[in-house]
Scaffold this motif. Structure first.
Motif, short mmCIF file in Angstrom:
data_model
loop_
_atom_site.label_atom_id
_atom_site.label_comp_id
_atom_site.label_asym_id
_atom_site.label_seq_id
_atom_site.Cartn_x
_atom_site.Cartn_y
_atom_site.Cartn_z
N VAL A 64 -88.56 34.63 38.78
CA VAL A 64 -88.80 34.08 37.44
C VAL A 64 -88.83 32.55 37.49
CG1 VAL A 64 -87.61 36.03 36.34
CG2 VAL A 64 -86.38 33.92 36.70
N TRP A 65 -89.43 32.00 36.46
CA TRP A 65 -89.50 30.55 36.28
C TRP A 65 -88.14 30.07 35.72
CZ3 TRP A 65 -92.45 26.86 37.96
CH2 TRP A 65 -92.54 25.63 37.29
N PRO A 66 -87.67 28.88 36.11
CA PRO A 66 -86.31 28.47 35.74
C PRO A 66 -85.98 28.50 34.24
CG PRO A 66 -87.19 27.01 37.42
CD PRO A 66 -88.29 27.94 37.05
N GLU A 67 -86.93 28.12 33.37
CA GLU A 67 -86.61 28.12 31.93
C GLU A 67 -86.22 29.51 31.42
OE1 GLU A 67 -90.39 26.45 30.86
OE2 GLU A 67 -89.37 24.80 29.82
N ILE A 68 -86.76 30.54 32.05
CA ILE A 68 -86.43 31.91 31.63
C ILE A 68 -84.95 32.20 31.86
CG2 ILE A 68 -86.97 34.38 31.99
CD1 ILE A 68 -89.23 32.66 30.68
N ARG A 69 -84.38 31.59 32.90
CA ARG A 69 -82.94 31.79 33.15
C ARG A 69 -82.10 31.26 31.98
NH1 ARG A 69 -83.30 35.85 36.09
NH2 ARG A 69 -83.67 35.61 38.32
N ALA A 70 -82.55 30.17 31.37
CA ALA A 70 -81.82 29.62 30.22
C ALA A 70 -81.93 30.58 29.03
CB ALA A 70 -82.36 28.25 29.86
N GLU A 71 -83.12 31.07 28.78
CA GLU A 71 -83.33 31.99 27.66
C GLU A 71 -82.51 33.27 27.84
OE1 GLU A 71 -85.16 31.39 24.90
OE2 GLU A 71 -84.99 33.40 24.03
N GLU A 72 -82.53 33.82 29.06
CA GLU A 72 -81.75 35.04 29.33
C GLU A 72 -80.26 34.77 29.10
OE1 GLU A 72 -84.34 37.00 33.02
OE2 GLU A 72 -82.75 35.58 33.43
N ALA A 73 -79.80 33.64 29.61
CA ALA A 73 -78.37 33.30 29.49
C ALA A 73 -77.96 33.23 28.02
CB ALA A 73 -78.08 31.97 30.19
N TRP A 74 -78.81 32.60 27.23
CA TRP A 74 -78.51 32.48 25.80
C TRP A 74 -78.50 33.86 25.13
CZ3 TRP A 74 -81.15 33.60 21.24
CH2 TRP A 74 -80.54 33.10 20.07
N ARG A 75 -79.51 34.65 25.39
CA ARG A 75 -79.60 35.97 24.75
C ARG A 75 -78.43 36.86 25.14
NH1 ARG A 75 -85.74 38.02 23.89
NH2 ARG A 75 -86.63 36.01 23.35
N GLU A 76 -77.94 36.70 26.37
CA GLU A 76 -76.86 37.58 26.85
C GLU A 76 -75.47 37.02 26.56
OE1 GLU A 76 -77.70 38.77 30.96
OE2 GLU A 76 -79.80 38.46 30.47
N GLY A 77 -75.42 35.99 25.74
CA GLY A 77 -74.12 35.50 25.28
C GLY A 77 -73.39 34.58 26.23
N LEU A 78 -74.09 34.06 27.26
CA LEU A 78 -73.41 33.14 28.17
C LEU A 78 -73.22 31.78 27.49
CD1 LEU A 78 -75.06 33.73 31.68
CD2 LEU A 78 -73.14 34.92 30.63
N ASP A 79 -72.21 31.06 27.98
CA ASP A 79 -71.96 29.70 27.52
C ASP A 79 -72.41 28.68 28.57
OD1 ASP A 79 -70.39 30.23 25.01
OD2 ASP A 79 -69.22 31.38 26.45
N ALA A 80 -72.37 29.09 29.83
CA ALA A 80 -72.73 28.17 30.92
C ALA A 80 -73.34 28.96 32.07
CB ALA A 80 -71.48 27.43 31.40
N PHE A 81 -74.19 28.28 32.83
CA PHE A 81 -74.78 28.95 34.00
C PHE A 81 -75.19 27.92 35.04
CE2 PHE A 81 -79.47 28.30 33.67
CZ PHE A 81 -79.52 27.70 32.42
N ALA A 82 -75.36 28.41 36.26
CA ALA A 82 -75.87 27.57 37.36
C ALA A 82 -76.94 28.36 38.09
CB ALA A 82 -74.74 27.21 38.32
N ILE A 83 -78.04 27.69 38.40
CA ILE A 83 -79.07 28.29 39.25
C ILE A 83 -78.75 27.83 40.67
CG2 ILE A 83 -81.53 28.42 39.78
CD1 ILE A 83 -82.06 27.68 36.80
N THR A 84 -78.65 28.79 41.58
CA THR A 84 -78.20 28.45 42.94
C THR A 84 -79.25 28.92 43.95
OG1 THR A 84 -76.94 30.51 42.83
CG2 THR A 84 -75.72 28.47 42.45
N GLU A 85 -80.26 28.08 44.15
CA GLU A 85 -81.35 28.47 45.07
C GLU A 85 -80.86 28.40 46.52
OE1 GLU A 85 -83.64 29.59 43.40
OE2 GLU A 85 -84.30 28.29 41.78
N HIS A 86 -81.41 29.29 47.34
CA HIS A 86 -81.13 29.22 48.77
C HIS A 86 -81.69 27.90 49.30
CE1 HIS A 86 -80.04 33.44 48.91
NE2 HIS A 86 -81.17 33.76 48.31
N ILE A 87 -80.86 27.16 50.02
CA ILE A 87 -81.36 25.93 50.64
C ILE A 87 -82.30 26.29 51.80
CG2 ILE A 87 -80.66 23.92 52.05
CD1 ILE A 87 -79.89 23.51 49.15
N GLU A 88 -81.93 27.30 52.56
CA GLU A 88 -82.62 27.59 53.83
C GLU A 88 -83.70 28.67 53.69
OE1 GLU A 88 -79.46 27.67 53.24
OE2 GLU A 88 -78.45 26.22 54.52
N TYR A 89 -83.87 29.23 52.53
CA TYR A 89 -84.84 30.32 52.42
C TYR A 89 -85.65 30.19 51.14
CZ TYR A 89 -86.67 35.09 52.00
OH TYR A 89 -87.50 36.18 51.86
N GLN A 90 -86.96 29.96 51.33
CA GLN A 90 -87.86 29.87 50.18
C GLN A 90 -89.00 30.85 50.38
OE1 GLN A 90 -88.14 25.43 50.45
NE2 GLN A 90 -88.75 25.82 48.33
#
Ligand SMILES: [Zn+2]
Ligand SMILES: [Zn+2]
Length: 391
Positions: A64-90
């Motif tokens: 997914v595109w990063p902005e979708i993570r914010a929308e999902e977090a909000w809809r699911e009642g989260l207060d805070a989140f972090a996106i943690t991409e793999h440094i070594e694997y893309q």
């Protein structure tokens, strides 16, 4: 004449609505966006913040595109989140430029507009040992892109990140899914480079990691590690929720969340279970439960109903942990979340009398103070015992 005028107006309204719908279709004007709060009470002067500090987007191997993570977090009642991409694997590097800060930068505006706290993070992704480590509160995730794993973790520590060991029992890295603590983990632990440990990752729970967290005083973390849209991973319409960490925080801010994590004020919310230290699970239970009629009268061997409101969303599964002399209560009972539950208690003797405070002892099977060990709790009721027949 009037009726004719009215019907013309009605037709105009219908036409206007149709035009409005056509013009704005696709712009989200008529689409409801709804947040489903995580209903678990605040405890001990702290806010109970719903957080997920482990997830991916297309900037590593997510879908997914990063902005979708914010929308999902909000809809699911989260207060805070972090996106943690793999440094070594893309996985998508042919299509997406390498920049380990980019998903945070893209999601930040959406997160802030929805009043969510977004924290910069990354996943240091190495072979076992030491395996995968998440670092959050980073200043520059690109600086973690170095040859040696020790240098990557050192860089995170120098950026004053909060660092934890991910999925220590993951079958991809541990034989038969067993959690093995290697010398490298002792090295990191002794250096103070391991602040926490995932006892839950996605749908997995690691009892041994839970034990280590308690023994070594590591912060307990539960993360979704979601790669797909969350709706593909969780059945929300059946009441499922993502695996998450509840952070007991002085306020809803990045600084307060960091303080809470460093001081191990977390509870992991996994499936129907809350997992954490007793000093946090007990006030969560007590703060959720309200006995609506704490005084009842029982005649001889008759019965009475106690009405118990569970204000939280968690169904508490109680199992008796001891008998009371004068009355009997169900051996097992579920106090359903956001419901008033009936508990039927019965007198044991015909001829007793007097007013007594009864402490019904239970184990709450799905509040884990140790590996699959339920919290001991009491339901306190004042019972007025009246003899069956007055002579
Ligand atoms: Zn991982
Ligand atoms: Zn991950």
């Amino acid at each position: 004449m009037k009726a004719c005028f009215m019907s013309k107006r009605s037709a105009e309204v219908v036409f206007a609505c149709a035009v409005f719908s056509l013009v704005f279709a696709g712009q989200g004007v008529c689409k409801p966006r709804v947040r489903d709060e995580v209903k678990i009470p605040d405890v001990g002067g702290y806010l109970t913040l719903a957080c997920d500090f482990h997830m991916h987007t297309i900037f590593s191997d997510g879908r997914v595109w990063p902005e979708i993570r914010a929308e999902e977090a909000w809809r699911e009642g989260l207060d805070a989140f972090a996106i943690t991409e793999h440094i070594e694997y893309q996985r998508h590097e042919k299509d997406v430029r390498t920049n380990h800060n980019r998903s945070y930068e893209i999601a930040k505006g959406s997160a802030e507009s929805l009043r969510l706290v977004i924290i910069k993070g990354a996943e240091i992704t190495r072979e076992m040992p030491p395996g995968h480590f998440n670092a959050i509160f980073l200043k520059d995730a690109n600086a973690l892109d170095v040859e040696e794993w020790r240098d990557a973790i050192k860089e995170a520590v120098e950026q004053k990140a909060f660092v934890w060991w991910n999925h220590p029992g993951w079958r991809g890295q541990q034989p038969d899914g067993k959690s093995i603590w290697y010398e490298e983990h002792t090295e990191l632990y002794k250096k103070g480079w391991m602040d926490g440990i995932e006892i839950v990752n996605d749908d997995e729970y690691y009892p041994l990691a839970h034990k280590w967290a308690l023994e070594k005083k590591l912060t307990m973390i539960g993360g979704s590690d979601v790669h797909t849209p969350t709706g593909l991973n969780y059945d929300f319409h059946t009441g499922e929720h993502r695996s998450m960490t509840l952070v007991l925080s002085k306020e809803k801010s990045e600084g307060a969340i960091k303080d809470a994590l460093l001081n191990r004020r977390t509870v992991v919310y996994w499936r129907k279970n809350l997992i954490g230290e007793e000093k946090y699970l007990r006030p969560i239970f007590d703060g959720s439960i309200e006995i609506l009629n704490p005084e009842v009268t029982i005649k001889g061997k008759g019965s009475a109903y106690v009405q118990i409101l569970n204000k939280s969303e968690v169904d508490f599964e109680l199992e008796s942990a001891g008998e009371v002399e004068e009355i009997s209560a169900p051996g097992s009972v579920t106090l359903y979340g956001e419901k008033v539950n009936l508990l039927r208690i019965r007198g044991k003797k015909e001829d007793v009398s007097g007013e007594k405070e009864m402490r019904l002892a239970y184990k709450v099977k799905n509040l884990w103070v140790g590996p699959e060990e339920g919290l001991r709790a009491e339901l306190v009721i004042k019972v007025n015992l009246v003899p069956a027949k007055k002579k």
